[in-house]
Design a protein around this motif. Structure first.
Motif, mmCIF file in Angstrom:
data_model
loop_
_atom_site.group_PDB
_atom_site.id
_atom_site.type_symbol
_atom_site.label_atom_id
_atom_site.label_comp_id
_atom_site.label_asym_id
_atom_site.label_seq_id
_atom_site.Cartn_x
_atom_site.Cartn_y
_atom_site.Cartn_z
ATOM 1 N N VAL A 103 0.875 -1.165 0.000
ATOM 2 C CA VAL A 103 0.000 0.000 0.000
ATOM 3 C C VAL A 103 0.914 1.217 0.000
ATOM 4 O O VAL A 103 1.488 1.590 1.033
ATOM 5 C CB VAL A 103 -0.933 -0.003 1.227
ATOM 6 C CG1 VAL A 103 -1.776 1.266 1.255
ATOM 7 C CG2 VAL A 103 -1.823 -1.239 1.216
ATOM 8 N N THR A 104 1.076 1.824 -1.159
ATOM 9 C CA THR A 104 2.070 2.891 -1.313
ATOM 10 C C THR A 104 1.695 4.166 -0.576
ATOM 11 O O THR A 104 2.553 5.012 -0.329
ATOM 12 C CB THR A 104 2.281 3.196 -2.804
ATOM 13 O OG1 THR A 104 1.014 3.537 -3.395
ATOM 14 C CG2 THR A 104 2.847 1.972 -3.520
ATOM 15 N N GLU A 105 0.411 4.307 -0.203
ATOM 16 C CA GLU A 105 0.005 5.506 0.522
ATOM 17 C C GLU A 105 0.490 5.507 1.969
ATOM 18 O O GLU A 105 0.477 6.537 2.636
ATOM 19 C CB GLU A 105 -1.518 5.654 0.505
ATOM 20 C CG GLU A 105 -2.132 5.891 -0.873
ATOM 21 C CD GLU A 105 -2.288 4.602 -1.650
ATOM 22 O OE1 GLU A 105 -2.056 3.507 -1.052
ATOM 23 O OE2 GLU A 105 -2.630 4.669 -2.842
ATOM 24 N N MET A 106 0.890 4.333 2.469
ATOM 25 C CA MET A 106 1.365 4.214 3.845
ATOM 26 C C MET A 106 2.883 4.081 3.845
ATOM 27 O O MET A 106 3.476 3.521 2.917
ATOM 28 C CB MET A 106 0.729 2.991 4.520
ATOM 29 C CG MET A 106 -0.776 3.093 4.679
ATOM 30 S SD MET A 106 -1.256 4.444 5.777
ATOM 31 C CE MET A 106 -0.663 3.797 7.355
ATOM 32 N N PRO A 107 3.548 4.585 4.894
ATOM 33 C CA PRO A 107 5.021 4.561 4.917
ATOM 34 C C PRO A 107 5.579 3.151 5.072
ATOM 35 O O PRO A 107 5.051 2.334 5.829
ATOM 36 C CB PRO A 107 5.359 5.424 6.131
ATOM 37 C CG PRO A 107 4.149 5.375 7.006
ATOM 38 C CD PRO A 107 2.984 5.277 6.068
ATOM 39 N N ALA A 108 6.645 2.875 4.332
ATOM 40 C CA ALA A 108 7.411 1.642 4.505
ATOM 41 C C ALA A 108 8.626 1.967 5.371
ATOM 42 O O ALA A 108 9.066 3.116 5.458
ATOM 43 C CB ALA A 108 7.849 1.092 3.155
ATOM 44 N N SER A 109 9.175 0.956 6.026
ATOM 45 C CA SER A 109 10.331 1.197 6.890
ATOM 46 C C SER A 109 11.248 -0.021 6.885
ATOM 47 O O SER A 109 10.817 -1.152 6.626
ATOM 48 C CB SER A 109 9.888 1.507 8.324
ATOM 49 O OG SER A 109 9.042 0.487 8.821
ATOM 50 N N ARG A 110 12.512 0.231 7.185
ATOM 51 C CA ARG A 110 13.486 -0.849 7.310
ATOM 52 C C ARG A 110 13.588 -1.230 8.779
ATOM 53 O O ARG A 110 13.731 -0.377 9.648
ATOM 54 C CB ARG A 110 14.842 -0.389 6.781
ATOM 55 C CG ARG A 110 15.949 -1.449 6.828
ATOM 56 C CD ARG A 110 17.209 -0.926 6.129
ATOM 57 N NE ARG A 110 18.269 -1.901 6.150
ATOM 58 C CZ ARG A 110 19.221 -1.968 7.087
ATOM 59 N NH1 ARG A 110 19.205 -1.092 8.094
ATOM 60 N NH2 ARG A 110 20.164 -2.880 7.033
ATOM 61 N N MET A 111 13.487 -2.538 9.054
ATOM 62 C CA MET A 111 13.568 -3.024 10.431
ATOM 63 C C MET A 111 14.726 -3.999 10.547
ATOM 64 O O MET A 111 14.913 -4.861 9.688
ATOM 65 C CB MET A 111 12.271 -3.743 10.842
ATOM 66 C CG MET A 111 11.035 -2.877 10.874
ATOM 67 S SD MET A 111 9.536 -3.866 11.214
ATOM 68 C CE MET A 111 9.947 -4.597 12.805
ATOM 69 N N THR A 112 15.501 -3.857 11.621
ATOM 70 C CA THR A 112 16.576 -4.806 11.890
ATOM 71 C C THR A 112 16.308 -5.510 13.217
ATOM 72 O O THR A 112 15.754 -4.923 14.150
ATOM 73 C CB THR A 112 17.948 -4.108 11.960
ATOM 74 O OG1 THR A 112 17.948 -3.167 13.040
ATOM 75 C CG2 THR A 112 18.239 -3.383 10.653
ATOM 76 N N PHE A 113 16.684 -6.771 13.289
ATOM 77 C CA PHE A 113 16.552 -7.577 14.498
ATOM 78 C C PHE A 113 17.930 -8.155 14.810
ATOM 79 O O PHE A 113 18.458 -8.948 14.019
ATOM 80 C CB PHE A 113 15.559 -8.714 14.295
ATOM 81 C CG PHE A 113 14.167 -8.271 13.952
ATOM 82 C CD1 PHE A 113 13.199 -8.132 14.930
ATOM 83 C CD2 PHE A 113 13.824 -7.980 12.632
ATOM 84 C CE1 PHE A 113 11.915 -7.719 14.613
ATOM 85 C CE2 PHE A 113 12.543 -7.567 12.306
ATOM 86 C CZ PHE A 113 11.585 -7.437 13.291
ATOM 87 N N ALA A 114 18.506 -7.760 15.931
ATOM 88 C CA ALA A 114 19.816 -8.254 16.348
ATOM 89 C C ALA A 114 19.659 -9.022 17.652
ATOM 90 O O ALA A 114 19.099 -8.498 18.622
ATOM 91 C CB ALA A 114 20.799 -7.111 16.516
#
Length: 326
Positions: A103-114
């Motif tokens: 859904v391009t109207e909503m923000p995408a984000s990069r998530m990292t799990f360490a």
């Protein structure tokens, strides 16, 4: 609670969550990378996650949905960007439609799990990177901090195993906030039978009685969303007390997994509660988890003061005997 810190940094455009677990790092890694385990805690209480696909390879994707108590579904997807086995991975997290399209109207984000070993077990550091201050503000405003914290705080029972987590502890009531309570009870029996015991009137009349000396005089229930139900109890013999009952509506039903309903004391002007029943099976035992939403803290405390937990324990103890004879 496992979550020890959540920090939103408006300058760095990040949200960082830290959680500590009394379990080996490899065990925590498995919980985050095996979909059947991940979906047992990824959604916060009341919004459990279901992963419909999970291709854990760089460039692969995972699709999931979260279902509200009213049956409304929201969808998301991960694209796996980096994987360092047993220690870290990174995803592009996006809102999606029912077909898995972003859904391009909503923000995408990069998530990292360490995930790293500690003297007590393991520590998880999860960082979400936003593309703008507006995106960070929007998702924090949507309850991302509260939702992520409540989701991660459910991981302990997954890591420990249901029997170790709940065996011998009886019915437990935990206050989550002013409006929400979580009640858990491990039942020695398979999930299909526990579901039947909660949805078949003839079985319900055998165990859903509270303290000894009461009988269920009415039980009208069909576990189908949109239908109404009614329960009533009355004292037997010399037992003191007055007959009472509850009525409400089934809001959502997923056979053998989840049943959500409103609950109102019949013949009163007391406010209704929202009851969200969830069933998880592991090693032949079923963990019953009931989330109850009250209109306010005063109503919550009034109901808990009636001895509700003790009454539920008497019923659940009776349920195990009923299941043994089914």
């Amino acid at each position: 609670m496992p979550v020890t810190d959540v920090v939103a940094d408006a300058e760095a455009l990040t949200l960082t969550l830290t959680a500590d677990f009394a379990a080996p790092a490899e065990r925590v890694w498995n919980a985050f990378t095996e979909p059947r385990q991940l979906e047992r805690f990824w959604g916060p209480p009341g919004y459990p996650a279901t992963f419909t696909s999970f291709d854990f390879t760089v460039g692969g994707t995972a699709q999931y949905k979260m279902t509200s108590p009213q049956g409304e579904e929201s969808f998301g997807s991960w694209e796996f960007l980096e994987i360092a086995p047993t220690s870290s991975f990174a995803v592009l997290d996006q809102f999606a439609d029912a077909d898995g399209n972003p859904v391009t109207e909503m923000p995408a984000s990069r998530m990292t799990f360490a995930i790293a070993s500690t003297a007590e077990g393991a520590r998880l550091v999860s960082t979400t990177y936003f593309t703008s201050a507006e995106a960070l503000e929007q998702l924090v405003g949507m309850g991302m901090v509260e939702g992520a914290t409540m989701a991660m705080n459910q991981l302990d029972r997954v890591l420990e195993g249901l029997r170790a987590y709940a065996q011998g502890k009886g019915t437990r009531t935990e206050i989550l906030d002013d409006q929400h309570v979580r009640i858990t009870r491990l039942i020695d029996g398979p999930r299909d039978l526990v579901w039947r015991a909660h949805t078949e009137p003839e079985l319900m009349k055998k165990w859903l009685l509270g303290p000894d000396g009461w009988r269920m005089s009415e039980c009208e229930l069909e576990p189908v969303a949109g239908t109404s139900y009614r329960y009533a109890w009355e004292p037997v013999g010399d037992t003191e007390g007055e007959a009472f009952g509850f009525d409400g509506e089934i809001l959502y039903a997923e056979p053998q997994r989840r049943l959500v309903n409103t609950e109102h004391m019949t013949g009163t002007d007391y406010p209704s509660t929202l009851n969200d029943l969830n069933l998880d099976e592991e090693d032949g035992a079923t963990l019953i988890t009931m989330y109850i939403e009250y209109p306010d803290a005063q109503t919550r405390d009034m109901v808990l003061a009636t001895g509700m937990t003790d009454g539920m324990e008497a019923s659940y103890a009776r349920l195990e005997g009923v299941l043994a004879s089914v």
